[in-house]
Design an enzyme around this catalytic site. Structure first.
Site, PDB file in Angstrom:
ATOM      1  N   LYS A 118       0.830  -1.217   0.000  1.00  0.00           N
ATOM      2  CA  LYS A 118       0.000   0.000   0.000  1.00  0.00           C
ATOM      3  C   LYS A 118       0.856   1.255   0.000  1.00  0.00           C
ATOM      4  O   LYS A 118       0.478   2.267  -0.583  1.00  0.00           O
ATOM      5  CB  LYS A 118      -0.982  -0.010   1.171  1.00  0.00           C
ATOM      6  CG  LYS A 118      -2.060  -1.060   0.973  1.00  0.00           C
ATOM      7  CD  LYS A 118      -3.375  -0.720   1.620  1.00  0.00           C
ATOM      8  CE  LYS A 118      -4.432  -1.712   1.134  1.00  0.00           C
ATOM      9  NZ  LYS A 118      -5.668  -1.683   1.869  1.00  0.00           N
ATOM     10  N   LYS A 200      -3.502 -10.298  -6.273  1.00  0.00           N
ATOM     11  CA  LYS A 200      -4.800 -10.498  -5.629  1.00  0.00           C
ATOM     12  C   LYS A 200      -5.861  -9.546  -6.209  1.00  0.00           C
ATOM     13  O   LYS A 200      -5.546  -8.418  -6.564  1.00  0.00           O
ATOM     14  CB  LYS A 200      -4.593 -10.232  -4.137  1.00  0.00           C
ATOM     15  CG  LYS A 200      -5.818 -10.078  -3.307  1.00  0.00           C
ATOM     16  CD  LYS A 200      -5.437  -9.722  -1.885  1.00  0.00           C
ATOM     17  CE  LYS A 200      -5.740  -8.270  -1.601  1.00  0.00           C
ATOM     18  NZ  LYS A 200      -6.747  -8.034  -0.585  1.00  0.00           N
ATOM     19  N   LYS A 203     -10.588  -4.453  -4.311  1.00  0.00           N
ATOM     20  CA  LYS A 203     -11.672  -3.531  -4.659  1.00  0.00           C
ATOM     21  C   LYS A 203     -11.169  -2.145  -5.035  1.00  0.00           C
ATOM     22  O   LYS A 203     -11.889  -1.372  -5.650  1.00  0.00           O
ATOM     23  CB  LYS A 203     -12.712  -3.473  -3.539  1.00  0.00           C
ATOM     24  CG  LYS A 203     -12.189  -3.019  -2.195  1.00  0.00           C
ATOM     25  CD  LYS A 203     -13.323  -2.953  -1.190  1.00  0.00           C
ATOM     26  CE  LYS A 203     -13.177  -3.889  -0.011  1.00  0.00           C
ATOM     27  NZ  LYS A 203     -11.971  -3.753   0.779  1.00  0.00           N
TER      28      LYS A 203
HETATM   29  N1  AQP Z   1      -8.872 -11.435  -3.644  1.00  0.00           N
HETATM   30  C1  AQP Z   1      -9.261 -11.947  -2.495  1.00  0.00           C
HETATM   31  N2  AQP Z   1      -9.393 -13.285  -2.359  1.00  0.00           N
HETATM   32  C2  AQP Z   1      -9.810 -13.816  -1.169  1.00  0.00           C
HETATM   33  N3  AQP Z   1     -10.118 -13.063  -0.078  1.00  0.00           N
HETATM   34  C3  AQP Z   1     -10.013 -11.741  -0.185  1.00  0.00           C
HETATM   35  N4  AQP Z   1     -10.233 -10.730   0.675  1.00  0.00           N
HETATM   36  C4  AQP Z   1      -9.973  -9.543   0.071  1.00  0.00           C
HETATM   37  N5  AQP Z   1      -9.584  -9.751  -1.198  1.00  0.00           N
HETATM   38  C5  AQP Z   1      -9.577 -11.106  -1.393  1.00  0.00           C
HETATM   39  C6  AQP Z   1     -10.685 -10.916   2.042  1.00  0.00           C
HETATM   40  O1  AQP Z   1     -11.793 -10.065   2.280  1.00  0.00           O
HETATM   41  C7  AQP Z   1     -11.758  -9.615   3.643  1.00  0.00           C
HETATM   42  C8  AQP Z   1     -11.947  -8.139   3.699  1.00  0.00           C
HETATM   43  O2  AQP Z   1     -10.875  -7.475   3.091  1.00  0.00           O
HETATM   44  P1  AQP Z   1     -10.675  -5.945   3.390  1.00  0.00           P
HETATM   45  O3  AQP Z   1     -11.559  -5.152   2.563  1.00  0.00           O
HETATM   46  O4  AQP Z   1     -10.778  -5.645   4.833  1.00  0.00           O
HETATM   47  O5  AQP Z   1      -9.178  -5.707   3.045  1.00  0.00           O
HETATM   48  P2  AQP Z   1      -8.314  -6.166   1.864  1.00  0.00           P
HETATM   49  O6  AQP Z   1      -7.836  -7.543   2.097  1.00  0.00           O
HETATM   50  O7  AQP Z   1      -7.277  -5.086   1.703  1.00  0.00           O
HETATM   51  O8  AQP Z   1      -9.320  -6.179   0.633  1.00  0.00           O
HETATM   52  P3  AQP Z   1      -9.174  -5.427  -0.713  1.00  0.00           P
HETATM   53  O9  AQP Z   1     -10.368  -5.752  -1.544  1.00  0.00           O
HETATM   54  O10 AQP Z   1      -7.844  -5.710  -1.312  1.00  0.00           O
HETATM   55  O11 AQP Z   1      -9.299  -3.929  -0.241  1.00  0.00           O
HETATM   56  P4  AQP Z   1      -8.455  -2.677  -0.647  1.00  0.00           P
HETATM   57  O12 AQP Z   1      -8.379  -2.683  -2.153  1.00  0.00           O
HETATM   58  O13 AQP Z   1      -9.202  -1.504  -0.111  1.00  0.00           O
HETATM   59  O14 AQP Z   1      -7.125  -2.834  -0.004  1.00  0.00           O
HETATM   60  C9  AQP Z   1     -10.427 -10.071   4.228  1.00  0.00           C
HETATM   61  O15 AQP Z   1     -10.667 -11.222   5.020  1.00  0.00           O
HETATM   62  C10 AQP Z   1      -9.620 -10.419   3.028  1.00  0.00           C
HETATM   63  O16 AQP Z   1      -8.666 -11.424   3.321  1.00  0.00           O
END
Ligand code: AQP
Length: 338
Positions: A118, A200, A203
């Protein structure tokens, strides 16, 4: 009955309202939440305080908090059985986070891969919150004495740190915190980007990299059609050499509740066109009822808001119990009630 409730183990998990939730969030986390709600005391948080480690538009963030809560419910979480609330409504998260900051080493935080990723992605805003994000996550979990934390594989390192912090604190003050375990679904704990399948699915990535849970049908069809595959033409599960095809197979298997082997044997010998068509139908079948329920919930904001307020009170009662215990252990002055 009271005894039964007491004996159930506790689950905590959260999702950031930092964008519209993806099928990665659904497969890696949300889908497992609903499966666990009868057997555990479940606490599911909309982690809006985590979301502001990256700049957010205030009006959008406010709307997304409600949207994420509605998505939890649309995916089958009953707000009477589960505690569904916003992190910022329970001040104990911030208070415990500060205390745990004093039990976390800089070196530990510097090793976190999410921080490195990040920081690279938001080089103009490497704020202290981004750095101490895992401490806030530890506070979220430890505040509720969670036994189990359903998360995707990307959060494994943060959970390990949470365990280390809990053990360090317990080592000094006795058994204050439950040391949590991770809960990972058998398939799909790491769904990959449709355009860069070695990364990965997130969002906050460009729109064509992910499928949002709320994406309209035509967008889902288009995104899967354009998903990156490879040129050898064989349907085979091999994440290292065939990341794109393997990712589509994982999505199908997770969303159709079948194994990777069953999915591969169903599609073997067919072309990537069939793989993508099948994937599209499975994704649409899964998301249609969720989208319909989500629309219904979003049409009644007063109800959603009342759910969040009632549930925040329930969460606050549990969080305050832990916080008072921690404050007493570390020697903060007693709160004398008049
Ligand atoms: N690609 C993924 N595959 C499986 N699990 C996923 N999670 C996120 N992306 C995947 C799981 O969703 C939960 C919530 O995630 P989060 O929003 O708190 O944080 P994150 O992991 O940083 O998700 P994003 O979508 O990648 O968010 P941004 O883009 O804002 O950083 C967690 O349990 C995560 O493991």
């Amino acid at each position: 009955m009271e005894n039964q409730v007491q004996q159930k183990k506790t689950i905590f998990s959260g999702i950031q309202p930092s964008g519209t939730l993806t099928i990665g969030n659904y497969i890696g986390a949300l889908r497992n939440f609903a499966l666990l709600q009868d057997d555990y005391n479940c606490i599911y948080c909309v982690v809006d305080m985590h979301a502001i480690t990256v700049r957010q538009d205030a009006a959008q963030l406010r709307k997304r908090c409600l949207e994420v809560a509605a998505t939890y419910m649309a995916c089958g979480l009953d707000p009477k059985k589960n505690i569904i609330y916003c992190q910022s409504h329970v001040s104990g998260h911030a208070e415990l986070s500060w205390i745990l900051n004093c039990f976390t080493y800089m070196g530990e935080l510097q090793r976190m891969t999410q921080y490195k990723d990040k920081a690279a992605k938001h080089a103009d805003n490497i704020n202290a919150g981004l750095f101490t994000y895992p401490v806030l996550m530890a506070a979220d979990i430890l505040l509720y004495q969670a036994d189990l934390v359903p998360i995707g594989a990307d959060q494994k390192q943060h959970l390990e740190l949470t365990r280390d912090i809990a053990q360090r604190f317990n080592g000094v003050y006795g058994d204050v915190f439950t040391v949590p375990e991770g809960y990972f679904g058998k398939i799909g704990s790491r769904i990959m980007s449709l355009q860069e399948p070695t990364r990965k699915m997130s969002k906050s990535d460009p729109d064509d990299c992910y499928i949002a849970i709320l994406d309209p049908e035509d967008a889902i069809r288009r995104k899967i059609k354009r998903a990156v595959t490879d040129s050898d033409g064989e349907i085979r599960f091999d994440p290292e050499n065939k990341p794109g095809v393997s990712n589509l197979l994982s999505i199908i298997a997770a969303m159709s509740n079948s194994s990777i082997e069953e999915t591969v044997s169903k599609l073997q010998g067919q072309g990537y066109g069939s793989l993508k068509n099948y994937c599209t139908e499975v994704v649409l079948d899964t998301l249609r009822p969720i989208q319909a329920e989500h629309a219904k919930l979003m049409a009644d904001k007063a109800y959603l808001q009342s759910v969040l307020m009632e549930n925040a009170e329930r969460a606050n009662a549990i969080a305050t119990r832990t916080l008072r215990k921690v404050q007493k252990k570390i020697g903060f002055a007693e709160r004398i009630k008049k």
